[in-house]
Write a protein that holds these residues in place. Structure first.
Motif, mmCIF file in Angstrom:
data_model
loop_
_atom_site.group_PDB
_atom_site.id
_atom_site.type_symbol
_atom_site.label_atom_id
_atom_site.label_comp_id
_atom_site.label_asym_id
_atom_site.label_seq_id
_atom_site.Cartn_x
_atom_site.Cartn_y
_atom_site.Cartn_z
ATOM 1 N N ALA A 24 0.940 -1.180 0.082
ATOM 2 C CA ALA A 24 -0.081 0.011 -0.019
ATOM 3 C C ALA A 24 0.882 1.225 0.068
ATOM 4 N N ALA A 25 1.861 1.212 0.518
ATOM 5 C CA ALA A 25 2.906 2.507 0.710
ATOM 6 C C ALA A 25 3.443 2.583 -0.638
ATOM 7 N N VAL A 26 3.967 1.615 -1.238
ATOM 8 C CA VAL A 26 4.488 1.745 -2.799
ATOM 9 C C VAL A 26 3.292 2.521 -3.559
ATOM 10 N N LEU A 27 2.230 1.880 -3.629
ATOM 11 C CA LEU A 27 1.251 2.159 -4.374
ATOM 12 C C LEU A 27 0.676 3.459 -4.122
ATOM 13 N N GLY A 28 0.760 4.076 -2.856
ATOM 14 C CA GLY A 28 0.575 5.520 -2.447
ATOM 15 C C GLY A 28 1.326 6.472 -2.978
ATOM 16 N N ALA A 29 2.508 6.084 -3.177
ATOM 17 C CA ALA A 29 3.708 7.007 -3.859
ATOM 18 C C ALA A 29 3.469 7.029 -5.236
ATOM 19 N N GLU A 30 2.988 5.894 -5.948
ATOM 20 C CA GLU A 30 3.000 6.049 -7.352
ATOM 21 C C GLU A 30 1.708 6.299 -7.969
ATOM 22 N N LEU A 31 0.648 6.143 -7.316
ATOM 23 C CA LEU A 31 -0.716 6.256 -7.771
ATOM 24 C C LEU A 31 -1.413 7.610 -7.152
ATOM 25 N N GLN A 54 -8.820 -8.130 1.873
ATOM 26 C CA GLN A 54 -8.022 -7.572 3.172
ATOM 27 C C GLN A 54 -6.643 -6.781 2.626
ATOM 28 N N THR A 55 -6.098 -7.307 1.334
ATOM 29 C CA THR A 55 -5.001 -6.447 0.847
ATOM 30 C C THR A 55 -5.397 -5.350 0.126
ATOM 31 N N ALA A 56 -6.431 -5.268 -0.586
ATOM 32 C CA ALA A 56 -7.115 -4.373 -1.334
ATOM 33 C C ALA A 56 -7.548 -3.223 -0.190
ATOM 34 N N ALA A 57 -8.016 -3.546 0.891
ATOM 35 C CA ALA A 57 -8.766 -2.545 1.935
ATOM 36 C C ALA A 57 -7.568 -1.956 2.437
ATOM 37 N N LEU A 58 -6.343 -2.619 2.646
ATOM 38 C CA LEU A 58 -5.134 -1.819 3.342
ATOM 39 C C LEU A 58 -4.571 -0.782 2.181
ATOM 40 N N ILE A 59 -4.517 -1.166 0.934
ATOM 41 C CA ILE A 59 -4.229 -0.215 -0.297
ATOM 42 C C ILE A 59 -5.328 0.905 -0.406
ATOM 43 N N GLY A 63 2.597 -11.325 -3.205
ATOM 44 C CA GLY A 63 2.810 -10.037 -2.608
ATOM 45 C C GLY A 63 3.675 -9.105 -3.482
ATOM 46 N N SER A 64 3.606 -9.472 -4.648
ATOM 47 C CA SER A 64 4.331 -8.859 -5.881
ATOM 48 C C SER A 64 3.431 -7.559 -6.559
ATOM 49 N N ILE A 65 4.186 -6.874 -7.146
ATOM 50 C CA ILE A 65 3.422 -5.754 -7.924
ATOM 51 C C ILE A 65 4.246 -5.486 -9.557
ATOM 52 N N SER A 66 3.347 -5.744 -10.356
ATOM 53 C CA SER A 66 3.504 -5.698 -11.696
ATOM 54 C C SER A 66 2.496 -4.618 -12.335
ATOM 55 N N TRP A 67 3.423 -3.922 -13.356
ATOM 56 C CA TRP A 67 2.727 -2.714 -13.882
ATOM 57 C C TRP A 67 2.203 -2.864 -15.425
ATOM 58 N N LEU A 68 0.932 -2.597 -15.717
ATOM 59 C CA LEU A 68 0.505 -2.606 -16.926
ATOM 60 C C LEU A 68 0.431 -1.261 -17.390
ATOM 61 N N THR A 69 0.926 -0.870 -18.647
ATOM 62 C CA THR A 69 0.821 0.683 -19.053
ATOM 63 C C THR A 69 0.235 0.514 -20.600
ATOM 64 N N GLN A 70 -0.350 1.781 -20.809
ATOM 65 C CA GLN A 70 -0.677 1.934 -22.259
ATOM 66 C C GLN A 70 -0.565 3.687 -22.578
ATOM 67 N N SER A 71 0.242 4.104 -23.295
ATOM 68 C CA SER A 71 0.657 5.385 -23.548
ATOM 69 C C SER A 71 0.318 6.122 -24.863
ATOM 70 N N ALA A 72 -0.037 7.070 -25.269
ATOM 71 C CA ALA A 72 -0.093 7.719 -26.483
ATOM 72 C C ALA A 72 1.359 7.931 -27.053
ATOM 73 N N PRO A 73 1.272 8.196 -28.336
ATOM 74 C CA PRO A 73 0.173 8.386 -29.440
ATOM 75 C C PRO A 73 -0.335 6.926 -29.997
ATOM 76 N N HIS A 117 10.590 -6.146 -4.215
ATOM 77 C CA HIS A 117 11.630 -5.424 -3.436
ATOM 78 C C HIS A 117 11.043 -4.795 -2.130
ATOM 79 N N HIS A 118 9.738 -4.381 -2.080
ATOM 80 C CA HIS A 118 9.149 -3.831 -0.872
ATOM 81 C C HIS A 118 8.769 -4.863 0.356
ATOM 82 N N LEU A 119 9.337 -6.510 -0.114
ATOM 83 C CA LEU A 119 9.128 -7.346 0.905
ATOM 84 C C LEU A 119 10.522 -7.821 1.525
ATOM 85 N N ALA A 120 11.586 -7.059 1.099
ATOM 86 C CA ALA A 120 12.923 -7.510 1.623
ATOM 87 C C ALA A 120 12.954 -7.645 3.234
ATOM 88 N N LYS A 121 12.293 -6.792 3.962
ATOM 89 C CA LYS A 121 12.503 -6.734 5.399
ATOM 90 C C LYS A 121 11.263 -7.781 6.030
#
Length: 207
Positions: free
Chosen positions: A40-47, A63-68, A179-189, A202-206
């Motif tokens: 949730a902390a990673v996504l809070g900084a990215e989105l 439960q994961t979604a609720a924390l995000i 516990g992974s995050i993958s990114w799907l993107t779509q950009s113009a043009p 990487h956010h799970l390292a600790k």
């Protein structure tokens, strides 16, 4: 740019108990909750704030979604179609027992309709419902959003995003850990859809 964070739920109770998952509905462990908070902390900084969240309705994903959602100050839409593959009557039983029962698929023909256990879903059934969920998500107005699902199901989310035909899914598998995050993107043009990042943990390292 359209940007989708694809999240797989972190450690759940059936993981530590070494039970078969699928639709067996266990929640996150204490460690899993800590991992979800890190996600949730990673996504809070990215989105941006209020980015919508679409999630499987099982406990470990919801439960994961609720924390995000708490981090993004957003709402969660629960969708049963984003669930993991169902393993039928094997769910909740010891993983070691199930490992002895699995009927492995053939190397080529027939994989899409193969069942690893008599009452399990096959790939076609899983893909069909996930593709339907993805059609709804892709057709929504949201440009930046989160999808929370499961390790095996995530492959079909990615496949739907990049437009793989359903009949090609007998062989598809993306390596995606809990516990992974993958990114799907779509950009113009050109509006090409991209798997920009796969299986970032990487956010799970600790933990």
């Amino acid at each position: 740019m359209r940007k989708i964070a694809l999240v797989t739920h972190p450690e759940a109770q059936h993981h530590v108990e070494q039970k078969v998952g699928g639709w067996y509905d266990t929640g996150l462990t204490e460690r899993g909750q800590q991992q979800a908070t890190a996600i949730a902390a990673v996504l809070g900084a990215e989105l941006p704030q209020s980015s919508p969240i679409y999630s499987s309705d099982l406990q470990r994903t919801s439960q994961t979604a609720a924390l995000i959602a708490r981090s993004l100050h957003s709402q969660v839409v629960l969708d049963q179609r984003l669930r993991e593959m169902s393993y039928g009557a094997a769910e909740g039983r010891d993983q070691a027992w199930f490992d002895q029962q699995i009927v492995y698929p053939p190397q080529s023909a027939g994989r899409l309709d193969h069942r690893v256990y008599p009452s399990s879903e096959n790939r076609r059934e899983v893909a069909t419902r996930i593709y339907a969920a993805m059609e709804s998500i892709i057709n929504s107005a949201a440009q930046q959003l989160v999808i929370v699902t499961h390790g095996f199901a995530a492959s079909f989310v990615i496949a739907a995003w990049i437009g793989m035909p359903l009949e090609a899914l007998g062989l598809v598998a993306f390596q995606v850990n809990s516990g992974s995050i993958s990114w799907l993107t779509q950009s113009a043009p050109f509006h090409n859809r991209t798997l920009a990042s796969l299986n970032d943990t990487h956010h799970l390292a600790k933990f």
